[in-house]
Design a protein around this motif. Structure first.
Motif, PDB file in Angstrom:
ATOM      1  N   TRP A  39      -6.635  -4.059  -5.209  1.00 55.42           N
ATOM      2  CA  TRP A  39      -6.228  -3.690  -3.855  1.00 55.42           C
ATOM      3  C   TRP A  39      -4.944  -4.422  -3.467  1.00 55.42           C
ATOM      4  O   TRP A  39      -4.023  -3.834  -2.906  1.00 55.42           O
ATOM      5  N   ALA A  40      -4.889  -5.721  -3.774  1.00 58.41           N
ATOM      6  CA  ALA A  40      -3.719  -6.530  -3.408  1.00 58.41           C
ATOM      7  C   ALA A  40      -2.458  -6.014  -4.092  1.00 58.41           C
ATOM      8  O   ALA A  40      -1.414  -5.860  -3.444  1.00 58.41           O
ATOM      9  N   PHE A  41      -2.538  -5.757  -5.389  1.00 52.93           N
ATOM     10  CA  PHE A  41      -1.368  -5.232  -6.090  1.00 52.93           C
ATOM     11  C   PHE A  41      -0.922  -3.911  -5.464  1.00 52.93           C
ATOM     12  O   PHE A  41       0.269  -3.700  -5.211  1.00 52.93           O
ATOM     13  N   ALA A  42      -1.872  -3.033  -5.203  1.00 54.64           N
ATOM     14  CA  ALA A  42      -1.537  -1.723  -4.630  1.00 54.64           C
ATOM     15  C   ALA A  42      -0.959  -1.863  -3.225  1.00 54.64           C
ATOM     16  O   ALA A  42       0.022  -1.211  -2.882  1.00 54.64           O
ATOM     17  N   LYS A  43      -1.546  -2.719  -2.424  1.00 57.86           N
ATOM     18  CA  LYS A  43      -1.084  -2.919  -1.045  1.00 57.86           C
ATOM     19  C   LYS A  43       0.343  -3.474  -1.020  1.00 57.86           C
ATOM     20  O   LYS A  43       1.139  -3.114  -0.161  1.00 57.86           O
ATOM     21  N   MET A  44       0.653  -4.338  -1.971  1.00 57.80           N
ATOM     22  CA  MET A  44       2.008  -4.900  -2.068  1.00 57.80           C
ATOM     23  C   MET A  44       2.980  -3.923  -2.736  1.00 57.80           C
ATOM     24  O   MET A  44       4.148  -4.232  -2.906  1.00 57.80           O
ATOM     25  N   GLU A  45       2.452  -2.769  -3.147  1.00 54.67           N
ATOM     26  CA  GLU A  45       3.232  -1.771  -3.874  1.00 54.67           C
ATOM     27  C   GLU A  45       3.839  -2.355  -5.140  1.00 54.67           C
ATOM     28  O   GLU A  45       4.982  -2.070  -5.506  1.00 54.67           O
ATOM     29  N   HIS A  46       3.042  -3.177  -5.794  1.00 55.69           N
ATOM     30  CA  HIS A  46       3.432  -3.794  -7.062  1.00 55.69           C
ATOM     31  C   HIS A  46       2.524  -3.239  -8.152  1.00 55.69           C
ATOM     32  O   HIS A  46       1.305  -3.378  -8.076  1.00 55.69           O
ATOM     33  N   LEU A  68     -10.952   2.479  -6.555  1.00 55.82           N
ATOM     34  CA  LEU A  68     -10.423   3.837  -6.682  1.00 55.82           C
ATOM     35  C   LEU A  68      -9.137   3.996  -5.877  1.00 55.82           C
ATOM     36  O   LEU A  68      -8.159   4.572  -6.355  1.00 55.82           O
ATOM     37  N   TRP A  69      -9.131   3.474  -4.649  1.00 55.63           N
ATOM     38  CA  TRP A  69      -7.941   3.557  -3.801  1.00 55.63           C
ATOM     39  C   TRP A  69      -6.753   2.878  -4.485  1.00 55.63           C
ATOM     40  O   TRP A  69      -5.641   3.409  -4.511  1.00 55.63           O
ATOM     41  N   LEU A 122      -3.726 -13.411  -4.091  1.00 53.95           N
ATOM     42  CA  LEU A 122      -3.057 -12.115  -4.070  1.00 53.95           C
ATOM     43  C   LEU A 122      -3.476 -11.317  -2.838  1.00 53.95           C
ATOM     44  O   LEU A 122      -2.645 -10.700  -2.177  1.00 53.95           O
ATOM     45  N   TRP A 123      -4.763 -11.331  -2.534  1.00 53.85           N
ATOM     46  CA  TRP A 123      -5.282 -10.618  -1.366  1.00 53.85           C
ATOM     47  C   TRP A 123      -4.602 -11.140  -0.092  1.00 53.85           C
ATOM     48  O   TRP A 123      -4.194 -10.353   0.762  1.00 53.85           O
ATOM     49  N   ALA A 124      -4.480 -12.465   0.021  1.00 54.81           N
ATOM     50  CA  ALA A 124      -3.872 -13.056   1.216  1.00 54.81           C
ATOM     51  C   ALA A 124      -2.404 -12.655   1.346  1.00 54.81           C
ATOM     52  O   ALA A 124      -1.950 -12.305   2.442  1.00 54.81           O
ATOM     53  N   PHE A 125      -1.655 -12.707   0.243  1.00 53.33           N
ATOM     54  CA  PHE A 125      -0.263 -12.263   0.290  1.00 53.33           C
ATOM     55  C   PHE A 125      -0.189 -10.814   0.775  1.00 53.33           C
ATOM     56  O   PHE A 125       0.617 -10.477   1.639  1.00 53.33           O
ATOM     57  N   ALA A 126      -1.043  -9.968   0.212  1.00 52.24           N
ATOM     58  CA  ALA A 126      -1.032  -8.550   0.590  1.00 52.24           C
ATOM     59  C   ALA A 126      -1.423  -8.360   2.048  1.00 52.24           C
ATOM     60  O   ALA A 126      -0.814  -7.572   2.775  1.00 52.24           O
ATOM     61  N   LYS A 127      -2.409  -9.091   2.500  1.00 48.59           N
ATOM     62  CA  LYS A 127      -2.879  -8.982   3.880  1.00 48.59           C
ATOM     63  C   LYS A 127      -1.780  -9.387   4.865  1.00 48.59           C
ATOM     64  O   LYS A 127      -1.673  -8.832   5.954  1.00 48.59           O
TER      65      LYS A 127
END
Length: 115
Positions: free
Chosen positions: A43-50, A80-81, A4-9
């Motif tokens: 973080w990954a979910f949030a970064k992907m706006e999912h 938190l972010w 998930l982190w890699a997809f988001a990155k």
């Protein structure tokens, strides 16, 4: 958490079906997550706006609470972010526990983690 982190990155949003499958996998493995896994996944979910299903977010909240003493400053700030970015409503008592955790490790925070 690394997939998930890699997809988001890479700023890539997987198909909805894959995200839902990954959410179910996270639920199954959640008890094995260390704080870094929790922080990276959120973080990954949030970064992907999912925004994951409420059940997953609630379970992740509980797992964060259970392992909060093991969180380092980066884990705390990312968690938190992520919850803030996803506009996830958190109980006041949960936020107070995070407040205490941040206060206890504040001297270890770098500028990025503070900002």
């Amino acid at each position: 958490s690394m997939t998930l982190w890699a997809f988001a990155k890479m700023a890539y949003l997987p198909e909805r079906e894959l995200l839902q499958s990954m959410e179910r996998a996270v639920i199954r493995k959640l008890g094995e997550f260390i704080p870094q896994d929790l922080a990276n996944t959120l973080w990954a979910f949030a970064k992907m706006e999912h925004v994951p299903e409420p059940e997953l977010l609630q379970r992740m909240e509980g797992e964060v609470s259970r392992t909060l003493g093991e969180f380092n400053p980066q884990d705390l700030s990312m968690t938190l972010w992520a919850f803030a970015k996803m506009k996830h409503s958190l109980e006041q008592v949960w936020l107070q526990h995070m407040d205490e955790a941040v206060s206890g490790k504040l001297a270890e925070f770098d500028l990025q983690q503070l900002g």
